[in-house]
Design an enzyme around this catalytic site. Structure first.
Site, PDB file in Angstrom:
ATOM      1  N   SER A 149       2.155  -4.457  12.721  1.00  0.00           N
ATOM      2  CA  SER A 149       3.275  -3.635  12.257  1.00  0.00           C
ATOM      3  C   SER A 149       4.572  -4.224  12.774  1.00  0.00           C
ATOM      4  O   SER A 149       4.604  -4.763  13.894  1.00  0.00           O
ATOM      5  CB  SER A 149       3.126  -2.205  12.778  1.00  0.00           C
ATOM      6  OG  SER A 149       4.334  -1.503  12.588  1.00  0.00           O
ATOM      7  N   TYR A 162       0.793   3.589  19.374  1.00  0.00           N
ATOM      8  CA  TYR A 162       0.575   2.805  18.153  1.00  0.00           C
ATOM      9  C   TYR A 162       1.203   1.412  18.282  1.00  0.00           C
ATOM     10  O   TYR A 162       0.543   0.396  18.042  1.00  0.00           O
ATOM     11  CB  TYR A 162       1.169   3.547  16.958  1.00  0.00           C
ATOM     12  CG  TYR A 162       1.040   2.801  15.649  1.00  0.00           C
ATOM     13  CD1 TYR A 162      -0.177   2.749  14.968  1.00  0.00           C
ATOM     14  CD2 TYR A 162       2.141   2.141  15.095  1.00  0.00           C
ATOM     15  CE1 TYR A 162      -0.297   2.065  13.766  1.00  0.00           C
ATOM     16  CE2 TYR A 162       2.031   1.463  13.892  1.00  0.00           C
ATOM     17  CZ  TYR A 162       0.805   1.421  13.237  1.00  0.00           C
ATOM     18  OH  TYR A 162       0.687   0.726  12.040  1.00  0.00           O
TER      19      TYR A 162
END
Length: 269
Positions: A149, A162
């Site tokens: 990401s 995350y």
């Protein structure tokens, strides 16, 4: 069409392949003549995705139901892909602790979420590489795409767990690429920013938020661009902008508040 697929004999394995970016990778590579194996936890969703891919591309799709948040699934996966000539592995499976970002201790069912995030975002990547790499090394070719990401590029409060799990993926990929490049294997981290999927609440696509299909088509053009790519010019520029923001701004309470409100609005939109 079917003939060319069976003649090629190469298989592409995609984790989290029943939806979103994973399904888009499966579909796009099936168009290029690869047999596809999609792995995800829900057999119903897997069957629907497989049917859609087969109808769209004429390729063959094998499904394996496995819940990556659990610990004891890898024997089952290994058994089911044994003997296949795997040319591409897409480590796509991943989860957010919360759809709306929040501080760590505000996460609902925190203990379970910690376990699930580490299993899906960290352990799954390592274990799938462990299963697939020996065959690639033996044949002297292969591609492993580890989906990360864009937010792994910065310390990211309210996405702390995350973002940290995605940093692991980037470092793991870089080290592995150095170890196995000489064996003819490409190992690349793909680190998008906004992609409209169920995980991101199907945000409306726009100039910086791609559909999964658009993102995958774009990212595959950067396959030989080095051990990391944002998958598109737009997301690369966004990465530069984000990295130029002073750390004290990112870590401020005001930024955390505004970022949370922004995500809420995007998901509602």
């Amino acid at each position: 069409m079917k003939e060319s697929h069976s003649h090629l004999g190469w298989h592409e394995v995609v984790t989290g392949g029943s939806d979103g970016i994973g399904r888009a990778y499966a579909q796009e590579l099936s168009k290029h003549g690869m047999n596809v194996v999609i792995i995800s936890r829900n057999q119903g969703k897997l069957d629907r995705a497989a049917r859609k891919i087969e109808l769209t591309t004429g390729g063959e799709v094998k499904t394996i139901a496995a819940d990556f948040s659990k610990d004891d699934i890898y024997g089952h996966i290994k058994e089911n892909i044994e003997g296949l000539d795997i040319g591409i592995l897409v480590n796509n499976v991943g989860i957010l602790p919360n759809q709306i970002p929040c501080k760590l201790l505000e996460t609902a069912d925190l203990e379970e979420r910690i376990h699930a995030v580490i299993n899906c975002n960290v352990k799954a990547m390592v274990k799938m590489c462990r299963i697939v790499l020996p065959g690639m090394q033996e044949k002297g070719r292969g591609v492993i795409l580890n989906v990360s990401s864009g937010i792994a590029k910065i310390p990211c409060p309210i996405y702390t767990l995350y973002a940290a799990s995605k940093v692991f993926g980037e470092r793991f990929s870089q080290g592995l690429q150095a170890e196995y490049k000489s064996k003819g294997i490409i190992i690349q981290t793909v680190a998008p920013f906004g992609v409209s999927t169920s995980m991101t609440g199907y945000q409306n696509p726009d100039m910086v938020t791609f559909t999964a299909e658009e993102f995958v088509r774009s990212s595959l053009k950067y396959l030989k661009a080095g051990d990391q790519t944002c998958g598109s010019i737009t997301h690369t520029i966004l990465g530069w902008i984000v990295q130029a923001i002073p750390i004290w701004v990112l870590q401020s309470e005001a930024f955390q508040h505004h970022f949370k409100e922004y995500v809420k609005e995007r998901i509602k939109g």
